[in-house]
Design a protein around this motif. Sequence first.
Motif, PDB file in Angstrom:
ATOM      1  N   ASP A  11       0.807  -1.225   0.000  1.00 38.35           N
ATOM      2  CA  ASP A  11       0.000   0.000   0.000  1.00 38.35           C
ATOM      3  C   ASP A  11       0.841   1.276   0.000  1.00 38.35           C
ATOM      4  N   ARG A  14       2.495   1.774  -3.307  1.00 41.49           N
ATOM      5  CA  ARG A  14       1.515   2.170  -4.328  1.00 41.49           C
ATOM      6  C   ARG A  14       1.129   3.636  -4.181  1.00 41.49           C
ATOM      7  N   LYS A  15       1.016   4.122  -2.951  1.00 42.77           N
ATOM      8  CA  LYS A  15       0.694   5.540  -2.734  1.00 42.77           C
ATOM      9  C   LYS A  15       1.821   6.437  -3.252  1.00 42.77           C
ATOM     10  N   GLU A  18       1.536   6.854  -7.044  1.00 49.95           N
ATOM     11  CA  GLU A  18       0.365   7.476  -7.653  1.00 49.95           C
ATOM     12  C   GLU A  18       0.807   8.713  -8.435  1.00 49.95           C
ATOM     13  N   THR A  20       0.306  12.264  -9.598  1.00 52.53           N
ATOM     14  CA  THR A  20      -0.469  13.416  -9.135  1.00 52.53           C
ATOM     15  C   THR A  20      -1.073  14.146 -10.333  1.00 52.53           C
ATOM     16  N   ASP A  21      -2.020  15.007 -10.048  1.00 60.75           N
ATOM     17  CA  ASP A  21      -2.641  15.796 -11.116  1.00 60.75           C
ATOM     18  C   ASP A  21      -1.606  16.664 -11.833  1.00 60.75           C
ATOM     19  N   TYR A  24       0.358  14.448 -14.053  1.00 63.89           N
ATOM     20  CA  TYR A  24      -0.478  13.976 -15.155  1.00 63.89           C
ATOM     21  C   TYR A  24      -0.693  15.066 -16.199  1.00 63.89           C
ATOM     22  N   ARG A  35       6.047  10.255 -15.288  1.00 62.95           N
ATOM     23  CA  ARG A  35       4.849   9.426 -15.510  1.00 62.95           C
ATOM     24  C   ARG A  35       5.250   8.029 -15.985  1.00 62.95           C
ATOM     25  N   LYS A  38       6.837   6.059 -13.021  1.00 60.88           N
ATOM     26  CA  LYS A  38       5.831   5.630 -12.042  1.00 60.88           C
ATOM     27  C   LYS A  38       4.940   4.538 -12.611  1.00 60.88           C
ATOM     28  N   THR A  39       4.597   4.641 -13.869  1.00 62.02           N
ATOM     29  CA  THR A  39       3.760   3.615 -14.493  1.00 62.02           C
ATOM     30  C   THR A  39       4.482   2.271 -14.525  1.00 62.02           C
ATOM     31  N   GLN A  42       4.551   0.883 -11.064  1.00 67.64           N
ATOM     32  CA  GLN A  42       3.226   0.385 -10.674  1.00 67.64           C
ATOM     33  C   GLN A  42       3.018  -1.030 -11.201  1.00 67.64           C
TER      34      GLN A  42
END
Length: 108
Positions: A11, A14-15, A18, A20-21, A24, A35, A38-39, A42
């Motif tokens: 968890d 994963r946080k 994430e 962020t806006d 993104y 991006r 992080k992808t 993930q």
Amino acid sequence: MIKEKAKKKWDLTRKMLEITDDEYNGVTQEDANLRFIKTKLQIAVYYLRMLDEHNCEYEVPWNKEQFKWLLRKPAGDTKKQKAKDWCHQCCLIRDKACASWSYEEATA
């Protein structure tokens, strides 16, 4: 490891991964690199979580310091390649372990 325990184990990671806006919606090359990184991570964490759910033993291809380094700016091509490599390594670990998993059909 049961599904809930495996999920809890990852968890925090994963946080951290994430998007962020701001990341993104960012239009710079560094935003795009972050991006991508992080992808890929993930996906790698998803593979490791699958291994945990099936009680498989494995070695995570990164350590805490390497992981933190990867998420720090500037995010360049070296970091993108490292994230890609780690994702591929996790995929290979999962694929190797997957051969021994038994997939039983759930009956309703």
